[in-house]
Design an enzyme around this catalytic site. Structure first.
Site, mmCIF file in Angstrom:
data_model
loop_
_atom_site.group_PDB
_atom_site.id
_atom_site.type_symbol
_atom_site.label_atom_id
_atom_site.label_comp_id
_atom_site.label_asym_id
_atom_site.label_seq_id
_atom_site.Cartn_x
_atom_site.Cartn_y
_atom_site.Cartn_z
ATOM 1 N N SER A 494 37.778 51.486 48.495
ATOM 2 C CA SER A 494 38.474 51.841 47.260
ATOM 3 C C SER A 494 37.532 52.300 46.154
ATOM 4 O O SER A 494 37.939 53.045 45.258
ATOM 5 C CB SER A 494 39.302 50.649 46.772
ATOM 6 N N ASP A 617 38.729 44.227 36.779
ATOM 7 C CA ASP A 617 38.275 43.426 37.927
ATOM 8 C C ASP A 617 36.755 43.342 38.036
ATOM 9 O O ASP A 617 36.223 42.591 38.852
ATOM 10 C CB ASP A 617 38.859 43.971 39.233
ATOM 11 N N HIS A 620 35.632 47.849 40.345
ATOM 12 C CA HIS A 620 35.901 49.288 40.434
ATOM 13 C C HIS A 620 35.460 49.992 39.153
ATOM 14 O O HIS A 620 35.853 49.580 38.055
ATOM 15 C CB HIS A 620 37.387 49.535 40.657
#
Length: 644
Positions: A494, A617, A620
């Site tokens: 991701s 988070d 990312h």
């Protein structure tokens, strides 16, 4: 199976109900599971403690049922079910209610499907719900659920419900132990074969890992052992040779289990095509040695520590995931001190398990529910014997009310957040550019290999558009011109999916294959397929390690699938919320030392303490972070070719 009702047999029956060494086996199993999740590099196959639990359950329950049949000529089904419910339900209900309450109040990002999760766990069918709705047991990053581990309790519950009926039918119809044992052996082998056949790769992992049919061989092996090795029929006094034969078998079994703990990975094909089956066999032979009163294994595995862990193993297993997940969500720097945080988490798990054992499991296990009406009446009397203890009703009702409310409002699908929308948009843009990038890569490869043409290219003046791109990503003219024509195949998770759009702004001939939740064991297949189609560029960018730990063998396998003719640029991980960050980065750096064509792009060091580069988070990169991420990759590849 003749009925035996002698006083001597009744005495032996009572004695065999509890084999202390089994606490040691339970302790080893639960410790393996805990260490696997908290220190994944220490025990790669620590999750294999679950098959050991299954074998122990299969043996103990079948052994007790056979003893009951021999003594009474029948099995008291309702008594058996009542004992199981009293043993298992109170702590399970408390864990579900407590976890549901915490999620509703403090962690609503995990609220999705709470109603279905609680319902299926109460009905002991959660493992099948996981097959269709859950995530991989080994995905430690992509929205990990505090309920994932409960799949095994559903299989145990299904076993407790069905097995007494099946065993009684076999006793009445088949009668002979040898025939029953042969049938169980066929069932166990069939289950193991089914696991191997159904496992065809990552796409089928949930099906084989959570399925009752593909996991029942462990329980069946335990039941088989009880049929051919009943504890009440084993002689306490055996020859020295027999005693040491049993001891050696037990020690070899422990050695095999330990070896598999350190070697088997949850993403390894062999795990599902023989590995778990071997683990079940080793657990069965260990239990056989432990159950025999003439062997020493039982005594060796009996000590106060193992007894404490073994008797509380159910609670430890129940509460491990909620503690770990809630703790790791709140503490954002797990990777900085993994051992310290693991110690804190273990301490919390043990404390909660002890409180649960003392005040929930033990009292309710021995409570006579036939007195429930009288207890309720007494509870509400003005001069009740319960006294101030009645105040516990207030927090109990609060927990139940909040968890019921959370279940009622829980969505069935995760709401998309800004990060997810950004990833989705970038993936669409990347997919649109990939086809064109593949078409241009062969021409670009020839250009990059021609030093004269590259020197000429580097002297060209930037267009207005190129100048803006280079300035935006902090690249000088030479750095930008060095990489914008370089053919590049990018494989990642991701992080790369989030960055793909920026990467293809700078690398005009970049093909990006990124997937949310991708782990290293999935990359080899993607790369092999691209290589067969001759679609691998001379330069390979890899960003893996965010979602799970990786071993040297796994990274070597990926490098081997690419081949020595390609230059591999491996990005280090920035995942401070997980304890594997440092180990993953050490593994990447070690691989670069072993392989001349592997080069480290040190995103971890470059982004250290740059909190404003990341989304909430802290893993990312946000739009600002993606600019810096792309700058680092472009600069690293440019510097490599400048030195050639």
């Amino acid at each position: 199976m003749q009925q035996v009702q002698t006083k001597k047999h009744v005495k032996r029956l009572k004695h065999s109900r509890y084999i202390t060494g089994f606490d040691g086996i339970r302790a080893l199993a639960v410790v393996g599971v805990i260490i696997y999740h908290l220190l994944p590099y220490k025990l790669q196959g620590g999750y294999l403690g679950v098959p050991t639990f299954f074998v122990v359950s299969g043996y103990l329950i079948t052994d007790l049922l056979l003893q009951e049949w021999e003594q009474n000529g029948k099995i008291d089904f309702w008594g058996f079910y009542a004992r199981r419910i009293k043993r298992l339900y109170p702590a399970l209900v408390f864990m579900l209610v407590g976890t549901g309450t915490y999620i509703t109040l403090f962690q609503r990002s995990l609220l999705t499907n709470l109603r279905s999760i609680i319902t299926t766990n109460m009905l002991y069918v959660y493992n099948w719900w996981e097959v269709g709705h859950g995530q991989s047991y080994f995905d430690r990053f992509n929205g990990e659920s505090p309920f994932t581990h409960l799949w095994s309790l559903s299989i145990e519950g299904q076993y407790y419900l069905i097995w007494p009926l099946i065993l009684t039918a076999m006793i009445l119809i088949i009668r002979k132990r040898r025939t029953i044992a042969n049938i169980l052996l066929v069932l166990a082998i069939g289950s193991g074969v089914l696991m191997g056949l159904l496992y065809t790769g990552p796409a089928t992992l949930n099906r084989v890992y959570y399925g009752t049919d593909t996991r029942m061989f462990s329980i069946v092996f335990g039941a088989l052992l009880a049929v051919i090795w009943p504890s009440t029929h084993l002689k306490k006094h055996v020859s020295t040779t027999s005693r040491w034969t049993l001891n050696v078998i037990g020690l070899i079994s422990i050695a095999i289990i330990a070896y598999l703990y350190f070697q088997l990975s949850g993403q390894n094909t062999f795990t599902y095509r023989g590995g778990m089956f071997i683990m079940a066999i080793a657990s069965t032979t260990l239990i056989a040695a432990c159950a025999h009163p003439g062997a020493d294994i039982n005594r060796w595995l009996t000590n106060p520590v193992f007894h404490w862990i073994g008797t509380r193993s159910y609670g430890i297993y129940l509460y491990q995931f909620p503690v770990m997940i809630f703790y790791e969500i709140k503490v954002q720097n797990i990777a900085s001190h993994p051992l310290m945080h693991a110690t804190i988490e273990i301490a919390l798990i043990m404390i909660i398990s002890e409180l649960s054992y003392r005040y929930i499991e033990a009292p309710l296990r021995h409570y006579k529910y036939s007195n429930l009406g009288r207890s309720i009446y007494e509870f509400f009397q003005p001069s009740s014997v319960y006294g101030w203890k009645r105040l516990w009703l207030v927090p109990a009702l609060f927990l139940i009310g909040v968890s019921v409310y959370g279940s009622a409002i829980s969505p069935t699908k995760d709401a998309k957040n800004v990060l997810q929308e950004n990833i989705t948009q970038n993936e669409k843009a990347s997919t649109a550019k990939n086809k064109a990038a593949l078409a241009k890569q062969k021409k670009a490869s020839k250009l990059s290999a021609n030093q004269k043409r590259m020197k000429k290219l580097l002297k060209k003046k930037l267009t207005v558009k190129q100048y803006k791109i280079a300035k935006h990503y902090g690249l000088n003219k030479r750095q930008y011109l060095m990489v914008y024509q370089q053919p590049l195949t990018a494989i990642g998770d991701s992080i790369l999916a989030d960055n793909s759009r920026d990467l293809q702004h700078v690398f005009q001939n970049a093909y990006v294959s990124a997937a949310v939740g991708r782990q290293i064991w999935q990359a080899g297949q993607v790369l092999t397929q691209m290589k067969k189609k001759n679609e691998l560029a001379p330069n390979i960018l890899i960003n893996l390690g965010t979602n799970s730990p990786m071993t040297s063998a796994q990274i070597n396998s990926v490098i081997k699938s690419i081949g020595p003719k390609h230059q591999i640029f491996w990005v280090t991980t920035h995942v401070p919320t997980r304890n594997w960050e440092s180990e993953v980065n050490r593994t990447i750096r070690a691989a670069a030392k072993r392989h001349k064509n592997v080069h480290v792009v040190d995103w971890h060091a470059y982004s250290l303490n740059q909190r404003d580069w990341f989304w909430q988070d802290n893993v990312h990169p946000n739009p600002k972070g993606n600019v810096h991420y792309t700058h680092l990759i472009a600069k690293s590849i440019s510097d490599f070719y400048d030195k050639k």
